[in-house]
Motif scaffolding. Structure first.
Motif, PDB file in Angstrom:
ATOM      1  N   SER A 140       0.828  -1.210   0.000  1.00  0.00           N
ATOM      2  CA  SER A 140       0.000   0.000   0.000  1.00  0.00           C
ATOM      3  C   SER A 140       0.864   1.263   0.000  1.00  0.00           C
ATOM      4  CB  SER A 140      -0.911  -0.021   1.229  1.00  0.00           C
ATOM      5  OG  SER A 140      -1.645   1.165   1.320  1.00  0.00           O
ATOM      6  N   ILE A 141       1.933   1.243   0.769  1.00  0.00           N
ATOM      7  CA  ILE A 141       2.835   2.398   0.841  1.00  0.00           C
ATOM      8  C   ILE A 141       3.503   2.642  -0.508  1.00  0.00           C
ATOM      9  CG2 ILE A 141       5.026   3.216   1.816  1.00  0.00           C
ATOM     10  CD1 ILE A 141       4.125   1.767   4.460  1.00  0.00           C
ATOM     11  N   VAL A 142       4.073   1.604  -1.110  1.00  0.00           N
ATOM     12  CA  VAL A 142       4.814   1.810  -2.362  1.00  0.00           C
ATOM     13  C   VAL A 142       3.886   2.145  -3.523  1.00  0.00           C
ATOM     14  CG1 VAL A 142       6.791   0.425  -1.652  1.00  0.00           C
ATOM     15  CG2 VAL A 142       4.990  -0.645  -2.998  1.00  0.00           C
ATOM     16  N   GLU A 143       2.660   1.639  -3.501  1.00  0.00           N
ATOM     17  CA  GLU A 143       1.724   1.974  -4.580  1.00  0.00           C
ATOM     18  C   GLU A 143       1.380   3.455  -4.590  1.00  0.00           C
ATOM     19  OE1 GLU A 143      -1.398  -0.905  -3.922  1.00  0.00           O
ATOM     20  OE2 GLU A 143      -0.572  -2.234  -5.471  1.00  0.00           O
ATOM     21  N   ASP A 144       1.525   4.117  -3.449  1.00  0.00           N
ATOM     22  CA  ASP A 144       1.261   5.558  -3.365  1.00  0.00           C
ATOM     23  C   ASP A 144       2.484   6.404  -3.703  1.00  0.00           C
ATOM     24  OD1 ASP A 144      -1.374   5.216  -2.659  1.00  0.00           O
ATOM     25  OD2 ASP A 144      -1.019   5.436  -0.502  1.00  0.00           O
ATOM     26  N   MET A 145       3.637   5.777  -3.895  1.00  0.00           N
ATOM     27  CA  MET A 145       4.864   6.527  -4.155  1.00  0.00           C
ATOM     28  C   MET A 145       4.983   6.867  -5.637  1.00  0.00           C
ATOM     29  SD  MET A 145       7.439   4.475  -1.612  1.00  0.00           S
ATOM     30  CE  MET A 145       8.769   5.680  -1.609  1.00  0.00           C
TER      31      MET A 145
ATOM     32  N   GLY B   7       6.184   7.124  -9.311  1.00  0.00           N
ATOM     33  CA  GLY B   7       7.011   6.302 -10.191  1.00  0.00           C
ATOM     34  C   GLY B   7       7.035   4.830  -9.855  1.00  0.00           C
ATOM     35  N   ALA B   8       6.245   4.382  -8.864  1.00  0.00           N
ATOM     36  CA  ALA B   8       6.254   2.977  -8.456  1.00  0.00           C
ATOM     37  C   ALA B   8       5.370   2.140  -9.368  1.00  0.00           C
ATOM     38  CB  ALA B   8       5.778   2.836  -7.022  1.00  0.00           C
ATOM     39  N   LYS B   9       5.863   0.948  -9.690  1.00  0.00           N
ATOM     40  CA  LYS B   9       5.095  -0.010 -10.487  1.00  0.00           C
ATOM     41  C   LYS B   9       5.304  -1.389  -9.869  1.00  0.00           C
ATOM     42  CE  LYS B   9       4.722  -1.947 -15.124  1.00  0.00           C
ATOM     43  NZ  LYS B   9       5.338  -1.959 -16.461  1.00  0.00           N
ATOM     44  N   LEU B  10       4.229  -1.985  -9.363  1.00  0.00           N
ATOM     45  CA  LEU B  10       4.309  -3.314  -8.767  1.00  0.00           C
ATOM     46  C   LEU B  10       4.468  -4.343  -9.885  1.00  0.00           C
ATOM     47  CD1 LEU B  10       4.076  -5.006  -6.145  1.00  0.00           C
ATOM     48  CD2 LEU B  10       1.654  -5.216  -6.673  1.00  0.00           C
TER      49      LEU B  10
ATOM     50  N   PRO C 291       1.986 -12.984  -0.882  1.00  0.00           N
ATOM     51  CA  PRO C 291       1.795 -12.680   0.545  1.00  0.00           C
ATOM     52  C   PRO C 291       3.108 -12.464   1.314  1.00  0.00           C
ATOM     53  CG  PRO C 291       0.361 -14.484  -0.115  1.00  0.00           C
ATOM     54  CD  PRO C 291       1.276 -14.202  -1.278  1.00  0.00           C
ATOM     55  N   ASP C 292       4.223 -13.018   0.802  1.00  0.00           N
ATOM     56  CA  ASP C 292       5.494 -12.865   1.512  1.00  0.00           C
ATOM     57  C   ASP C 292       6.569 -12.146   0.706  1.00  0.00           C
ATOM     58  OD1 ASP C 292       5.996 -14.842  -0.379  1.00  0.00           O
ATOM     59  OD2 ASP C 292       7.154 -16.094   0.986  1.00  0.00           O
ATOM     60  N   TYR C 293       6.217 -11.597  -0.470  1.00  0.00           N
ATOM     61  CA  TYR C 293       7.245 -11.015  -1.350  1.00  0.00           C
ATOM     62  C   TYR C 293       6.642  -9.943  -2.254  1.00  0.00           C
ATOM     63  CZ  TYR C 293      10.633 -10.711  -5.176  1.00  0.00           C
ATOM     64  OH  TYR C 293      11.524 -10.248  -6.116  1.00  0.00           O
ATOM     65  N   LEU C 294       7.402  -8.853  -2.428  1.00  0.00           N
ATOM     66  CA  LEU C 294       7.038  -7.797  -3.386  1.00  0.00           C
ATOM     67  C   LEU C 294       8.250  -7.450  -4.235  1.00  0.00           C
ATOM     68  CD1 LEU C 294       5.192  -5.146  -1.169  1.00  0.00           C
ATOM     69  CD2 LEU C 294       4.140  -6.800  -2.722  1.00  0.00           C
ATOM     70  N   TYR C 295       8.001  -7.206  -5.502  1.00  0.00           N
ATOM     71  CA  TYR C 295       9.030  -6.686  -6.409  1.00  0.00           C
ATOM     72  C   TYR C 295       8.435  -5.454  -7.063  1.00  0.00           C
ATOM     73  CZ  TYR C 295      11.890  -6.360 -10.692  1.00  0.00           C
ATOM     74  OH  TYR C 295      12.673  -5.908 -11.733  1.00  0.00           O
ATOM     75  N   VAL C 296       9.091  -4.319  -6.845  1.00  0.00           N
ATOM     76  CA  VAL C 296       8.593  -3.030  -7.312  1.00  0.00           C
ATOM     77  C   VAL C 296       9.677  -2.331  -8.120  1.00  0.00           C
ATOM     78  CG1 VAL C 296       7.604  -0.810  -6.599  1.00  0.00           C
ATOM     79  CG2 VAL C 296       7.250  -2.846  -5.181  1.00  0.00           C
ATOM     80  N   GLN C 297       9.274  -1.701  -9.213  1.00  0.00           N
ATOM     81  CA  GLN C 297      10.195  -0.872  -9.994  1.00  0.00           C
ATOM     82  C   GLN C 297       9.814   0.588  -9.758  1.00  0.00           C
ATOM     83  OE1 GLN C 297       9.726  -2.193 -14.043  1.00  0.00           O
ATOM     84  NE2 GLN C 297      10.959  -4.013 -13.708  1.00  0.00           N
ATOM     85  N   PHE C 298      10.831   1.413  -9.486  1.00  0.00           N
ATOM     86  CA  PHE C 298      10.632   2.848  -9.301  1.00  0.00           C
ATOM     87  C   PHE C 298      11.307   3.568 -10.461  1.00  0.00           C
ATOM     88  CE2 PHE C 298      10.302   1.189  -5.004  1.00  0.00           C
ATOM     89  CZ  PHE C 298       9.214   1.890  -4.506  1.00  0.00           C
ATOM     90  N   THR C 299      10.562   4.381 -11.181  1.00  0.00           N
ATOM     91  CA  THR C 299      11.081   5.117 -12.331  1.00  0.00           C
ATOM     92  C   THR C 299      11.086   6.605 -12.020  1.00  0.00           C
ATOM     93  OG1 THR C 299      10.155   3.441 -13.804  1.00  0.00           O
ATOM     94  CG2 THR C 299      10.790   5.540 -14.809  1.00  0.00           C
ATOM     95  N   THR C 300      12.242   7.248 -12.229  1.00  0.00           N
ATOM     96  CA  THR C 300      12.316   8.686 -11.982  1.00  0.00           C
ATOM     97  C   THR C 300      11.550   9.431 -13.076  1.00  0.00           C
ATOM     98  OG1 THR C 300      14.401   8.963 -13.173  1.00  0.00           O
ATOM     99  CG2 THR C 300      14.547   8.513 -10.812  1.00  0.00           C
ATOM    100  N   ARG C 301      10.995  10.550 -12.699  1.00  0.00           N
ATOM    101  CA  ARG C 301      10.110  11.284 -13.591  1.00  0.00           C
ATOM    102  C   ARG C 301      10.824  11.851 -14.812  1.00  0.00           C
ATOM    103  NH1 ARG C 301       7.505  16.837 -13.078  1.00  0.00           N
ATOM    104  NH2 ARG C 301       9.528  17.169 -12.198  1.00  0.00           N
TER     105      ARG C 301
END
Length: 163
Positions: free
Chosen positions: A88-93, A95-98, A103-113
């Motif tokens: 929930s936190i990273v989805e609000d950040m 440039g974040a893309k899930l 249930p035990d793991y997340l992989y997120v990519q963050f892209t600079t604007r």
């Protein structure tokens, strides 16, 4: 004076070309080959100062172990609830893309604007240690200027605020 004028024009054209190249994704780099958890471990830190890992101590001979070392995230409830809160936190950040969510793991990519640089972040609930291990790494460049550490610490602060 004419030389200075042409130098300034050339610099402006070069800067514009770099920005156009960035918008076409030329600075994104490649996604990691095998993200995820293997034998209770996330990938080791990068060999340059552009990543952080809460499992850096598992690689004592690694050249960037000290730079990469960051504390794991504490649980806020059980493991699945903590991962759900992090999601929930990273989805609000910005440039974040899930990319992957379990249930035990997340992989997120963050892209600079502006330049479209991509950082890969992983969060894994370790049932044995009862913490969430993290790894965040820039795809391109030798340095990240502390961006990955600052992002994980911002997530840590928001996680603590929602606990």
């Amino acid at each position: 004076m004419v030389v200075v004028k042409w130098l300034l024009i050339a610099m402006a054209v070069a800067a514009a070309a770099v920005l156009v190249a960035a918008q076409f994704g030329l600075f994104q780099g490649r996604a990691p080959a095998h993200p995820g958890v293997r034998e209770g471990r996330l990938k080791p830190p990068s060999k340059t100062p552009n990543s952080v890992s809460s499992q850096a101590a598992l690689h004592p001979e690694h050249p960037m172990r000290a730079y990469a070392d960051i504390a794991p995230l504490p649980l806020a409830g059980d493991g699945a609830a903590t991962i759900a809160r992090i999601r929930s936190i990273v989805e609000d950040m910005p440039g974040a893309k899930l990319i992957a969510g379990e249930p035990d793991y997340l992989y997120v990519q963050f892209t600079t604007r502006l330049m479209k640089y991509v950082d890969d972040a992983e969060f894994w609930f370790d049932p044995a240690a009862q913490v969430v291990h993290v790894r965040s790494s820039s795809r391109v460049g030798r340095k990240d200027f502390g961006v990955n550490r600052a992002r994980i610490e911002a997530i840590r602060a928001r996680l603590a605020a929602t606990a």
